[in-house]
Structure formats: C-alpha cells, structure tokens
Motif scaffolding. Structure first.
Motif, short mmCIF file in Angstrom:
data_model
loop_
_atom_site.label_atom_id
_atom_site.label_comp_id
_atom_site.label_asym_id
_atom_site.label_seq_id
_atom_site.Cartn_x
_atom_site.Cartn_y
_atom_site.Cartn_z
N GLU A 141 43.32 33.13 39.10
CA GLU A 141 43.59 33.90 40.32
C GLU A 141 42.48 33.71 41.35
OE1 GLU A 141 43.32 36.04 37.16
OE2 GLU A 141 45.19 34.95 36.86
N VAL A 142 41.24 33.62 40.87
CA VAL A 142 40.10 33.42 41.79
C VAL A 142 40.27 32.09 42.52
CG1 VAL A 142 37.58 33.05 41.89
CG2 VAL A 142 38.53 34.81 40.38
N ILE A 143 40.68 31.07 41.79
CA ILE A 143 40.89 29.74 42.38
C ILE A 143 42.10 29.77 43.32
CG2 ILE A 143 41.45 27.33 41.85
CD1 ILE A 143 39.88 27.85 39.14
N GLU B 276 33.33 23.29 36.05
CA GLU B 276 32.47 24.45 36.28
C GLU B 276 31.00 24.11 36.07
OE1 GLU B 276 34.02 27.40 33.58
OE2 GLU B 276 35.69 27.88 34.90
N LEU C 196 32.28 28.82 46.49
CA LEU C 196 32.19 29.93 45.54
C LEU C 196 30.91 29.83 44.70
CD1 LEU C 196 35.86 30.18 44.18
CD2 LEU C 196 34.64 31.92 45.50
N ASN D 81 39.19 24.96 34.21
CA ASN D 81 38.47 26.24 34.27
C ASN D 81 38.43 26.88 32.89
OD1 ASN D 81 41.34 26.59 34.64
ND2 ASN D 81 40.93 28.73 35.08
N ASN E 184 43.42 32.20 44.96
CA ASN E 184 43.18 32.97 46.18
C ASN E 184 42.39 32.20 47.22
OD1 ASN E 184 44.56 35.24 45.31
ND2 ASN E 184 42.74 36.20 44.42
N ARG E 185 41.68 31.17 46.82
CA ARG E 185 40.88 30.37 47.75
C ARG E 185 41.62 29.14 48.28
NH1 ARG E 185 35.56 31.59 49.36
NH2 ARG E 185 35.06 33.55 48.35
N TYR F 13 30.68 28.27 41.80
CA TYR F 13 30.98 28.21 40.37
C TYR F 13 31.26 26.79 39.89
CZ TYR F 13 31.87 33.25 40.83
OH TYR F 13 31.76 34.58 41.10
N ILE G 111 36.19 30.90 34.90
CA ILE G 111 36.67 31.41 36.19
C ILE G 111 38.20 31.55 36.10
CG2 ILE G 111 36.74 31.01 38.69
CD1 ILE G 111 33.89 31.36 37.39
N LYS G 112 38.67 32.78 36.39
CA LYS G 112 40.10 33.06 36.27
C LYS G 112 40.90 32.25 37.29
CE LYS G 112 39.82 37.61 34.29
NZ LYS G 112 38.92 38.69 34.48
#
Length: 170
Positions: A22-24, A77, A51, A16, A26-27, A53, A19-20
């Motif tokens: 944390e976003v990954i 990405e 997502l 990545n 959290n999923r 992305y 894309i942070k």
C-alpha cells in the motif's frame, strides 16, 4: 493514426519484504483500470526513491490481450538498520550524539544516510572546538539476516583547537 495508451489491468509489486504494498501503491501516479502514461514512469520512480526505503526501483510493463498491460514495480529495499554503534568519542557523549542526530529514528541504511551522520557529527565536534575530527562509518551486515545491518561509527577526535596568541597591528 495515434496508438492509444494501454489500460493497466494489474499493478504487481515485486521485491518488497518490509515495506507494505500500500505504501508503494500510494506513491504511484498509476491506478488499475486507468490508462498507462509512460511519461509518468520517471516521476513514479523518483517518488518511490524519495521515500528513502529503496536502493533501486524499476517499472516494467507486460502486454496482455489487445490494449491491456500488467504494470510491474520492482523494488530493492535498503538494508534495515538493526542498531548504530558509536566508538572513539570522549568529548561528546554517545547519548548526546544519538539525540541530536535522531539516530534512533534511522530505519534504513544507505550512503546518503551515512553522509548525513558524518556531517552531523563533524558539526557537533566543531562546536566543541574539535575541528580536525575524523569520522568513518561501516555497514556490518547481519550474518543471520542479510536484509539487516549494524552501522558502526568510528570517531577520531584529535586535539581541540586553541587560540595561542592574538596579535593586534596598527
């Protein structure tokens, strides 16, 4: 005897750039210091791909000492959309196309995004009686920043459809 599921020591995100993590994280259906259930990997990959992305997502494990693993989430990405250029349109203004299709909100570029744009433009033209409109798209990579791209949309409007004659029988 049944082998117990290993414990996840670390979740390591690889690949990545924009894309942070944390976003990954959290999923993912996984958390550090919890048991690793391999059957959730398909769900995790689907969740991340949804997502919009990522072009590709892989999940791999690395065995550590007995009963512990590192979980690697490798992502690739999609190219970031730098700008969207539209050419060939006369019957419908560029501003109207941008607004109706929310083109300013398109942040990444992939085939699904391009297909939705093409369908949206053709529908707009059909409403204006241009039923033979051809729309093509091209992704032009940024030479200085290969992660970014410009989408070029070329519209060939053709002639508007007209009703020449109506016949009534009976």
């Amino acid at each position: 005897q049944k082998q117990t599921e290993p414990i996840i020591s670390n979740i390591i995100i690889v690949g990545n750039k924009y894309i942070k993590p944390e976003v990954i994280l959290n999923r993912l259906p996984y958390k550090e210091n919890e048991k690793f259930d391999k059957s959730k990997s398909g769900y995790a990959i689907k969740n991340l791909l949804n997502l919009g992305y990522f072009r590709q997502v892989k999940i791999k494990t690395e065995e550590l000492e007995k009963g512990k693993i590192n979980l690697y989430v490798k992502v690739e990405e999609n190219k970031l959309t730098e700008k969207i250029d539209i050419q060939g349109n006369k019957a419908i203004k560029t501003k109207k196309i941008r607004e109706e299709l929310n083109l300013d909100k398109v942040s990444t570029t992939d085939e699904d995004v391009l297909q939705k744009i093409i369908i949206g433009i053709k529908q707009m033209y059909a409403k204006e009686n241009y039923h033979k409109t051809k729309v093509s798209t091209e992704i032009i990579p940024n030479k200085k920043s290969p992660d970014k791209a410009t989408i070029l949309i070329t519209i060939q409007e053709g002639l508007p459809s007209r009703i020449a004659r109506v016949y009534f029988t009976g």
